[in-house]
Design a protein around this motif. Structure first.
Motif, PDB file in Angstrom:
ATOM      1  N   THR A  86      16.810   4.686   2.434  1.00 45.98           N
ATOM      2  CA  THR A  86      16.430   3.297   2.223  1.00 45.98           C
ATOM      3  C   THR A  86      17.679   2.451   2.107  1.00 45.98           C
ATOM      4  O   THR A  86      18.689   2.882   1.540  1.00 45.98           O
ATOM      5  CB  THR A  86      15.604   3.132   0.945  1.00 45.98           C
ATOM      6  OG1 THR A  86      16.362   3.614  -0.156  1.00 45.98           O
ATOM      7  CG2 THR A  86      14.311   3.891   1.027  1.00 45.98           C
TER       8      THR A  86
ATOM      9  N   GLN B 184       5.084  -0.896   8.049  1.00 48.58           N
ATOM     10  CA  GLN B 184       4.625  -2.234   7.719  1.00 48.58           C
ATOM     11  C   GLN B 184       5.791  -3.174   7.941  1.00 48.58           C
ATOM     12  O   GLN B 184       6.873  -2.991   7.380  1.00 48.58           O
ATOM     13  CB  GLN B 184       4.157  -2.263   6.259  1.00 48.58           C
ATOM     14  CG  GLN B 184       3.116  -3.314   5.953  1.00 48.58           C
ATOM     15  CD  GLN B 184       3.680  -4.705   5.829  1.00 48.58           C
ATOM     16  OE1 GLN B 184       4.825  -4.882   5.497  1.00 48.58           O
ATOM     17  NE2 GLN B 184       2.863  -5.715   6.112  1.00 48.58           N
TER      18      GLN B 184
ATOM     19  N   LEU C 190      -3.840  -0.515   1.263  1.00 46.13           N
ATOM     20  CA  LEU C 190      -2.661  -1.317   1.592  1.00 46.13           C
ATOM     21  C   LEU C 190      -3.066  -2.760   1.860  1.00 46.13           C
ATOM     22  O   LEU C 190      -2.432  -3.710   1.387  1.00 46.13           O
ATOM     23  CB  LEU C 190      -1.949  -0.726   2.806  1.00 46.13           C
ATOM     24  CG  LEU C 190      -0.644  -1.427   3.179  1.00 46.13           C
ATOM     25  CD1 LEU C 190       0.472  -1.022   2.237  1.00 46.13           C
ATOM     26  CD2 LEU C 190      -0.238  -1.112   4.616  1.00 46.13           C
TER      27      LEU C 190
ATOM     28  N   VAL D  60       8.607  -1.474   5.703  1.00 49.39           N
ATOM     29  CA  VAL D  60       8.198  -0.483   4.723  1.00 49.39           C
ATOM     30  C   VAL D  60       7.533   0.670   5.455  1.00 49.39           C
ATOM     31  O   VAL D  60       6.536   0.482   6.157  1.00 49.39           O
ATOM     32  CB  VAL D  60       7.233  -1.079   3.682  1.00 49.39           C
ATOM     33  CG1 VAL D  60       6.853  -0.032   2.650  1.00 49.39           C
ATOM     34  CG2 VAL D  60       7.872  -2.281   3.003  1.00 49.39           C
ATOM     35  N   VAL D  61       8.110   1.835   5.318  1.00 50.06           N
ATOM     36  CA  VAL D  61       7.602   3.011   6.024  1.00 50.06           C
ATOM     37  C   VAL D  61       6.497   3.654   5.188  1.00 50.06           C
ATOM     38  O   VAL D  61       6.632   3.820   3.980  1.00 50.06           O
ATOM     39  CB  VAL D  61       8.745   4.014   6.277  1.00 50.06           C
ATOM     40  CG1 VAL D  61       8.226   5.244   6.996  1.00 50.06           C
ATOM     41  CG2 VAL D  61       9.850   3.347   7.081  1.00 50.06           C
ATOM     42  N   LEU D  62       5.400   3.968   5.866  1.00 51.44           N
ATOM     43  CA  LEU D  62       4.252   4.530   5.167  1.00 51.44           C
ATOM     44  C   LEU D  62       4.070   5.992   5.574  1.00 51.44           C
ATOM     45  O   LEU D  62       4.073   6.309   6.757  1.00 51.44           O
ATOM     46  CB  LEU D  62       2.982   3.745   5.516  1.00 51.44           C
ATOM     47  CG  LEU D  62       3.089   2.230   5.352  1.00 51.44           C
ATOM     48  CD1 LEU D  62       1.820   1.554   5.846  1.00 51.44           C
ATOM     49  CD2 LEU D  62       3.334   1.865   3.900  1.00 51.44           C
TER      50      LEU D  62
ATOM     51  N   ASP E 173       9.005 -12.000   0.594  1.00 50.03           N
ATOM     52  CA  ASP E 173       8.207 -10.879   1.090  1.00 50.03           C
ATOM     53  C   ASP E 173       8.520  -9.638   0.270  1.00 50.03           C
ATOM     54  O   ASP E 173       9.681  -9.247   0.177  1.00 50.03           O
ATOM     55  CB  ASP E 173       8.563 -10.563   2.558  1.00 50.03           C
ATOM     56  CG  ASP E 173       7.973 -11.576   3.517  1.00 50.03           C
ATOM     57  OD1 ASP E 173       7.216 -12.450   3.058  1.00 50.03           O
ATOM     58  OD2 ASP E 173       8.299 -11.494   4.710  1.00 50.03           O
ATOM     59  N   PRO E 174       7.508  -9.008  -0.307  1.00 49.51           N
ATOM     60  CA  PRO E 174       7.818  -7.749  -0.970  1.00 49.51           C
ATOM     61  C   PRO E 174       8.335  -6.762   0.070  1.00 49.51           C
ATOM     62  O   PRO E 174       7.800  -6.670   1.165  1.00 49.51           O
ATOM     63  CB  PRO E 174       6.481  -7.304  -1.563  1.00 49.51           C
ATOM     64  CG  PRO E 174       5.436  -8.157  -0.961  1.00 49.51           C
ATOM     65  CD  PRO E 174       6.087  -9.366  -0.400  1.00 49.51           C
ATOM     66  N   GLY E 175       9.374  -6.071  -0.286  1.00 49.72           N
ATOM     67  CA  GLY E 175       9.957  -5.129   0.661  1.00 49.72           C
ATOM     68  C   GLY E 175      11.048  -5.715   1.528  1.00 49.72           C
ATOM     69  O   GLY E 175      11.540  -5.058   2.427  1.00 49.72           O
ATOM     70  N   ALA E 176      11.413  -6.972   1.250  1.00 44.02           N
ATOM     71  CA  ALA E 176      12.458  -7.614   2.042  1.00 44.02           C
ATOM     72  C   ALA E 176      13.639  -7.938   1.139  1.00 44.02           C
ATOM     73  O   ALA E 176      13.464  -8.516   0.074  1.00 44.02           O
ATOM     74  CB  ALA E 176      11.929  -8.887   2.693  1.00 44.02           C
ATOM     75  N   PHE E 177      14.834  -7.508   1.539  1.00 42.96           N
ATOM     76  CA  PHE E 177      16.006  -7.871   0.738  1.00 42.96           C
ATOM     77  C   PHE E 177      17.233  -8.105   1.613  1.00 42.96           C
ATOM     78  O   PHE E 177      18.347  -7.788   1.251  1.00 42.96           O
ATOM     79  CB  PHE E 177      16.274  -6.859  -0.375  1.00 42.96           C
ATOM     80  CG  PHE E 177      16.163  -5.402   0.026  1.00 42.96           C
ATOM     81  CD1 PHE E 177      17.290  -4.691   0.381  1.00 42.96           C
ATOM     82  CD2 PHE E 177      14.931  -4.767   0.022  1.00 42.96           C
ATOM     83  CE1 PHE E 177      17.193  -3.358   0.723  1.00 42.96           C
ATOM     84  CE2 PHE E 177      14.832  -3.426   0.370  1.00 42.96           C
ATOM     85  CZ  PHE E 177      15.959  -2.712   0.722  1.00 42.96           C
TER      86      PHE E 177
ATOM     87  N   SER F 224      12.544   0.455   3.576  1.00 44.16           N
ATOM     88  CA  SER F 224      12.154   1.045   2.299  1.00 44.16           C
ATOM     89  C   SER F 224      10.795   1.701   2.437  1.00 44.16           C
ATOM     90  O   SER F 224      10.260   1.818   3.530  1.00 44.16           O
ATOM     91  CB  SER F 224      12.130  -0.030   1.202  1.00 44.16           C
ATOM     92  OG  SER F 224      11.104  -0.960   1.443  1.00 44.16           O
ATOM     93  N   GLY F 225      10.247   2.110   1.316  1.00 46.44           N
ATOM     94  CA  GLY F 225       8.967   2.798   1.337  1.00 46.44           C
ATOM     95  C   GLY F 225       9.173   4.299   1.294  1.00 46.44           C
ATOM     96  O   GLY F 225      10.050   4.804   0.592  1.00 46.44           O
ATOM     97  N   ALA F 226       8.375   4.996   2.086  1.00 45.15           N
ATOM     98  CA  ALA F 226       8.399   6.461   2.032  1.00 45.15           C
ATOM     99  C   ALA F 226       9.476   7.053   2.913  1.00 45.15           C
ATOM    100  O   ALA F 226       9.401   8.210   3.306  1.00 45.15           O
ATOM    101  CB  ALA F 226       7.026   6.997   2.441  1.00 45.15           C
TER     102      ALA F 226
ATOM    103  N   THR G 164      -0.775   7.011   2.353  1.00 47.33           N
ATOM    104  CA  THR G 164      -1.163   5.628   2.108  1.00 47.33           C
ATOM    105  C   THR G 164      -2.462   5.317   2.841  1.00 47.33           C
ATOM    106  O   THR G 164      -2.542   5.450   4.054  1.00 47.33           O
ATOM    107  CB  THR G 164      -0.052   4.670   2.581  1.00 47.33           C
ATOM    108  OG1 THR G 164       1.147   5.007   1.886  1.00 47.33           O
ATOM    109  CG2 THR G 164      -0.419   3.232   2.278  1.00 47.33           C
TER     110      THR G 164
END
Lengths: 575, 176, 210, 244
Positions: free
Chosen positions: A405, A437, A484, A473-475, A224-228, A399-401, A479
């Protein structure tokens, strides 16, 4: 620990901090220590796993008499100052943090930014100092990540000193597989990869298959993008995963297993390889950790860039050296998996939760999520907060805005707002949060108005999102939601394996439809078309990728429909 | 570092390319096991920089796999290259966090910029899935290095930033 | 999933059989097609005489010399894809002036053979166009002598970037596939219209392409 | 062998245990559309046209890969399924370059038949016009990927019946395509025995005999089932079409 330990600088050596120059900083610290004439016995400098606040790397923590302190964003030129600061405060030396205590033990005190200068302005490092009493740290409850940031991930002895493999030893020597599974059932642990299937039930399903070989697989294809989250575990505490996987193997009667990691995580792969080497050098799991001739063999398999391999049947294909295309279920891998044998597949985070569950007991773990239910109920107005089936802690990557993070581990049931605003500090620049998100390309968007929703499986699903694997992911206000949705659809187009029609061709058409909205060229009929095709792809795709590919569209349509309507032309094109 | 290829593996390309015996040995080390196909392809790519048809042929032979199956696997995974790697590669991370922080806009700028540079410097622009550096986006991978927090800025400032991280400088004709 | 833009109200109600009643105002339109669908219309043979009693052909390359698409047409059978600016203008104007628009044959429905030029000059799907590429191919690459683009602004209609099916540019009410649609299918459709059936339900067997 | 009874569209059906839902529907006289399924080859459940609704199940099931169980209540004709199937066929038409008018399989094409069966009068999705090139290198057969729907029947026929595995799927997602050998011209792949079973298995005009015209084209789609039957019975004499 009674023996006084030296003061210690813990340098984060997970990939986020490495990318930010962590290695050079550590080298500089070693040089600065030598230049200051200090011995390693009086000031230890070592690499550790993730220190959580990835966005402020490279992070360095110091353990001294006044407790632990944390700095972020230092350059190698500042190494001497840091050594001096650590050394001065560390006299007399203080015991290391005990293995089970989390680094920050202070009560939550809301301090606005994590970087608020704490020391007097005469401290040249003051602006790099991070406040460990900030909620970002203080509200965390590390279970899976309890040793991340405390131990050197490349050092087996440090892991052993912190209790690694003690639960495996206990299982093999003292517990029956059934007893182990019962403890896992009691914990209420559910799969942390996204689907949330009860882990104990899955283990039972594999264990209770007709006699014959079984296999275990750790799914580290965190795509998943945004997942680590999984990367954090793998890079910071690889032995934790291996112990969890070995316990799973014992509990289901497997003697072979695989750890599957995506190739995009080279550092995680290197650390796992080393961890597996360390074990085989000591004679394997049986001899080394259980004192029995238990012949468990675990191997590493590396992906090659395919998101769909996170789907369990595709994962099995990939382990067997094939194209990562899913197959219809049933039969489930738990019934028929690798080579036709029952195969247990668990996500990395799920397996990493197993050792503490066995150490503290399933009831202890189950109480973590349940305890939070009451407190979560109060602030929520109208939002669903039932946490019936959501126990324990969950790791999220923020992460995100957002201002702060990084990686957080919190009890399930915590309101989303606490994570995003209290811990994460809200949107950079003080703008309001527009949405969060969650769950990546399979997930959805929680609008700001619903931020009081509890982070649990049911509440998130009821909003058309999902808890997912933990990417958050915070928007911010800039955005645009159709954009999106288009972004995620583009991701699914790229990552569709191409086997089944709805996912292969349907996502392409959905992306083309969304293009019209992004360009402001859509017609009212396009909205109907979009929704109808979303329903079709969701209902008819073969695997989870296709079935959830429309989720970001449906979720943004649900909460941000006016943005789609605004993108429609008023006049029909032909008039 | 792990013994796997990365998408922009370079520098070793051509060094031992065409070394049939090296390939034979690496497959033997995997026990001639067809299930090790992906690992074999990773190592092959590390040696040769990409998966040449001739080498895939050898892999298929030695693992006793149909040619089309080997090709199917080699072409399925994004990280396998079937053409020689470019001299220089600039990859833009398109993870969600980078997207939210302006990765698409950055990509558009780089597309323009590298289109002008492509012939001269051998630069190729690629898109990458999430690199996992979500705390530091937008992120670029330049050859083997990583450039973080490549914030969008007005042209002169951004150009200076891009040059600072190793992209070829803009030529006179294209300077704004 | 149906097209939602409001359709012009049809002025026409089904005429009762017999003399003296108002006839169905029918147009047949020829866009980018080979005229094969119109030929298939002529395959109605002696049925044409029966039809002539109940239908006025108000616009058609076959049976009318009218140059401007008339007002208040009841039914239009539109053959061919939309490939150039004239096709597009005619499609839009007929939509405004027609009660029921039928995509008549595969070209109108799917762009079919004229649409094959969309394969030219369009690397990958969904973007770019084929107009320049097809002119280059036809007038330069394959020219026997005097290669050069045809240029006559205002006289020759400009090619659209992509050849489109009719329903991509205007709302369509009914589709009659076939390359060409066999005469019995055309007859079945017209008879249903004359019986006053709206919407017309075509049986599955009436829907075969090719 | 036990017998299982289930209900399909309200009618009771009895099938041998182990039968698929597709077999159950067909024995009830219901013609579920299929494209990737071919009797005699292993099912893959990829075209998603044979979807049925099972009472109590969350989402529709592909009948070709789902096993019948006692007491199941199935529907094959709900408005939702009818709608999904038609959209599926439209997606097939839009993703390739399917021009019936110029296709050798016009009139003997399963995709064309399915379009008729689901009542597709036009595609609501724009045609994608992918650029694909024809492989006419083989002396007897040709591959026109413009007409390929990626059902993989050729891949499975070549692998499971002939054991040659000339074909496989390459690339991913919408870029997927059928390749021979290492993406070589068909004629260069030594493994090909020119048996023609891939051509017989192809539901569309993607694989065809060079001397076929759309008047003479007549692929033998029963061959896979005949071979499977012959292997089971160890009898290689052609005993006519397999039992339904």
């Amino acid at each position: 620990m009674s023996k006084p330990a030296p003061a210690r600088l813990r340098c984060c050596d997970a990939s986020a901090c490495r990318n930010a120059g962590g290695l050079a900083l550590r080298q500089a610290l070693l040089a600065a220590r030598a230049a200051a004439g200090l011995q390693p016995t009086s000031l230890a400098i070592g690499a550790v796993g993730c220190l959580r606040l990835c966005g402020r790397g490279p992070l360095v923590a110091a353990d001294g008499p006044g407790g632990s302190r944390l700095w972020g964003g230092l350059s190698p030129e500042q190494a001497a100052l840091l050594v001096a600061a650590a050394w001065v405060d560390a006299d007399p030396p203080l015991a290391l943090a005990s293995p089970q205590a989390s680094p920050p033990a202070s009560p939550p005190t809301p301090v606005p930014p994590a970087s608020a200068p704490l020391a007097s302005s005469s401290d040249p490092l003051a602006s790099y100092r991070l406040d460990l009493s900030h909620p970002f740290f203080s509200l965390q409850q590390p279970v899976v990540l309890e040793h991340c940031g405390l131990i050197d991930p490349d050092c087996l002895d440090q892991a052993l000193a912190h209790g690694a493999y003690s639960q495996l030893r206990r299982c093999v020597r003292q517990l029956t597989p059934e007893a182990v599974r019962q403890e896992v059932r009691r914990s209420g642990l559910r799969g942390r990869g996204g689907a949330g299937y009860p882990t104990g039930l899955k283990w039972d399903t594999v264990a209770l298959q007709p006699p014959g070989p079984r296999l275990v697989v750790a799914n580290g294809d965190e795509g998943d993008p945004g997942a680590f989250m999984d990367r954090t575990v793998l890079e910071s505490d690889p032995h934790r995963l291996l112990e969890g996987l070995a316990i799973a193997a014992w509990a289901v009667g497997a003697e072979r297993g695989y750890v599957y990691v995506r190739a995009e995580y080279p550092l995680a792969i290197a650390r796992l390889r080393r961890a597996l080497d360390q074990i085989s050098q000591r004679g394997g799991f049986g001899v080394a950790f259980t004192g029995t001739p238990w012949p468990l063999r675990l191997e590493l398999r590396v992906g090659a860039g395919a998101y769909v391999c996170g789907e369990e049947t595709a994962l099995l294909q990939s382990i067997e050296g094939g194209r990562g295309t899913p197959r219809p279920r049933p039969p489930y891998p738990a019934q028929r998996g690798l080579g036709g044998a029952p195969t247990l597949i668990n996500n990395v985070e799920t397996l990493a939760a197993i050792p503490p569950i066995l150490r503290q007991g399933g009831d202890w773990y189950a109480a973590i999520g349940a305890g939070n239910q009451a407190s979560a109920d109060k602030p929520a107005s109208g939002a669903t907060t039932a946490t019936l089936g959501s126990r324990g802690t969950k790791v999220f990557s923020l992460s995100g805005a957002v201002v702060h993070t990084g990686v957080v581990e919190v009890p399930l049931g915590m309101p989303l707002r606490t994570v995003v605003e209290t811990m994460g500090g809200g949107v950079v620049g003080g703008a309001p949060v527009k949405a969060v998100q969650t769950g990546g390309p399979s997930g959805g968007c929680i609008p700001a108005a619903l931020l009081d929703t509890a982070l649990d499986y049911e509440a998130m699903a009821s909003l058309g999102s999902m808890l997912g694997s933990g990417g958050m992911v915070v928007l911010g206000p800039h955005t645009a939601m159709p954009e999106l949705a288009r972004y995620f659809m583009g991701f699914c187009v790229e990552e569709s394996c191409g086997k089944c029609l709805p996912c292969r061709a349907g996502t392409v058409q959905l992306a083309a439809l969304l293009d019209r909205f992004v360009a402001g060229q859509a017609e009212a009929a396009d909205l109907d078309r979009l929704e109808a095709l979303c329903a079709m792809v969701k209902a008819t795709s073969l695997c989870g990728l296709g079935q959830s590919a429309p989720n970001p569209v449906l979720a943004t349509l649900r909460h941000f429909r006016p943005e789609y309507l605004a993108a429609c032309r008023e006049e029909p094109r032909w008039a | 570092m792990a013994s796997i290829g990365t998408p922009t593996q370079r520098g070793c390309s051509g060094a031992v390319a065409g070394d049939r015996e090296a390939i034979t040995r690496l497959i033997q080390l995997q026990g001639d096991d067809p299930a090790a196909l992906i690992e074999v392809l990773h190592q092959l790519q590390q040696i040769e920089g990409y998966l040449a048809a001739r080498s895939l042929h050898q892999v298929a032979r030695q693992l006793r796999l149909p040619l089309s199956r080997v090709y199917g696997v080699a072409s399925f995974y994004h990280l396998f290259r079937r053409t020689p790697p470019p001299v220089h590669c600039c990859a833009v991370c398109l993870g969600t966090a980078c997207f939210v922080n302006g990765a698409l806009e950055l990509l558009a700028v780089l597309e323009l910029r590298l289109a002008q540079q492509a012939r001269a410097g051998g630069w190729v622009l690629e898109r990458m899935g999430c690199l996992g550096a979500c705390g530091s986006g937008p992120v670029l991978r330049l050859d083997q290095g990583l450039a973080i927090r490549v914030r969008l800025a007005p042209a002169p400032k951004l150009d200076a930033q891009l040059e600072a991280i190793g992209l070829p400088p803009l030529g006179r004709a294209t300077a704004r | 999933m149906s097209h939602s833009p409001p359709l012009p109200q049809a002025s026409w109600s089904p005429p009762p059989p017999g003399d003296g009643s108002p006839k169905l105002r029918l147009a047949t339109v020829w866009l980018a097609g080979c005229s094969g669908c119109h030929m298939a219309f002529l395959d109605l043979d002696e049925e044409l005489f029966e039809l002539a009693k109940r239908v006025d052909i108000v616009y058609s390359p076959l049976a009318s010399d009218v140059k401007v698409y008339p007002e208040a047409v009841d039914v239009a059978l539109v053959e061919g894809a939309v490939a150039n600016s004239d096709n597009l203008a005619l499609a839009r104007s007929l939509r405004r002036r027609t009660g029921l628009v039928v995509s008549f044959g595969d070209c109108a429905i799917s762009a079919n053979v004229p649409g094959l030029r969309n394969l030219l000059g369009a690397p990958g799907a969904g973007s770019g166009g084929s107009a320049a590429a097809v002119l280059e191919r036809g007038y330069v690459e394959l020219a026997d002598s005097q290669p050069g683009y045809p240029r006559a602004p205002g006289i020759l209609p400009e090619l659209l970037e992509r050849v489109l099916p009719l329903h991509a540019v205007i709302p369509v009410d009914l589709w009659l596939p076939g390359c060409p649609p066999p005469a019995p299918r055309i007859l079945a459709l017209l008879q249903a219209l004359l019986r006053g059936e709206r919407p017309v339900q075509l049986g599955a067997a009436e829907l075969q392409f090719g | 062998m036990g017998v299982i009874t289930l209900s399909v569209n309200g009618a009771a059906v009895a099938v041998p245990s182990g039968a698929t839902l597709l077999a159950a529907c067909r024995s009830a006289g219901i013609a579920l559309p299929t494209l990737c399924y071919l009797e005699g080859l292993s099912p893959v459940g990829a075209c998603r046209l044979c979807l049925v609704e099972l009472e109590g199940a969350g989402r529709p099931l592909a009948a070709c890969v789902s096993e019948a169980a006692e007491g199941m209540v199935l529907r094959t004709d709900t408005p939702q399924l009818v709608n999904f199937r038609r959209m599926g066929v439209e997606l097939f038409f839009a993703e390739g370059n399917h021009v019936c008018a110029i296709c050798v399989a016009n009139g003997c094409c399963e995709l064309q038949d399915v379009a008729v069966a689901v009542g597709m009068d036009h595609s609501r999705f724009p045609y994608r016009y992918p650029q694909r090139s024809v492989d006419a290198s083989h002396p007897l057969f040709s591959l026109d990927p413009n007409r390929c729907i990626l059902c993989t029947r050729c891949v499975r026929a070549c692998d499971e019946l002939e054991g040659a595995h000339v074909w496989d799927v390459a690339e991913r997602g919408s870029h997927c395509r059928i390749v021979a050998g290492l993406d070589q011209p068909w004629a260069e792949v030594e493994a090909c025995t020119s048996c023609g079973q891939c051509v017989d298995a192809c539901p569309t005009g993607a694989l065809f005999r060079k001397d076929d015209t759309n008047v003479t084209s007549h692929p033998q789609r029963q061959r896979a089932a005949l071979l499977q039957e012959a292997r089971q019975r160890h009898s290689w004499r052609n005993q006519g079409p397999p039992p339904p």
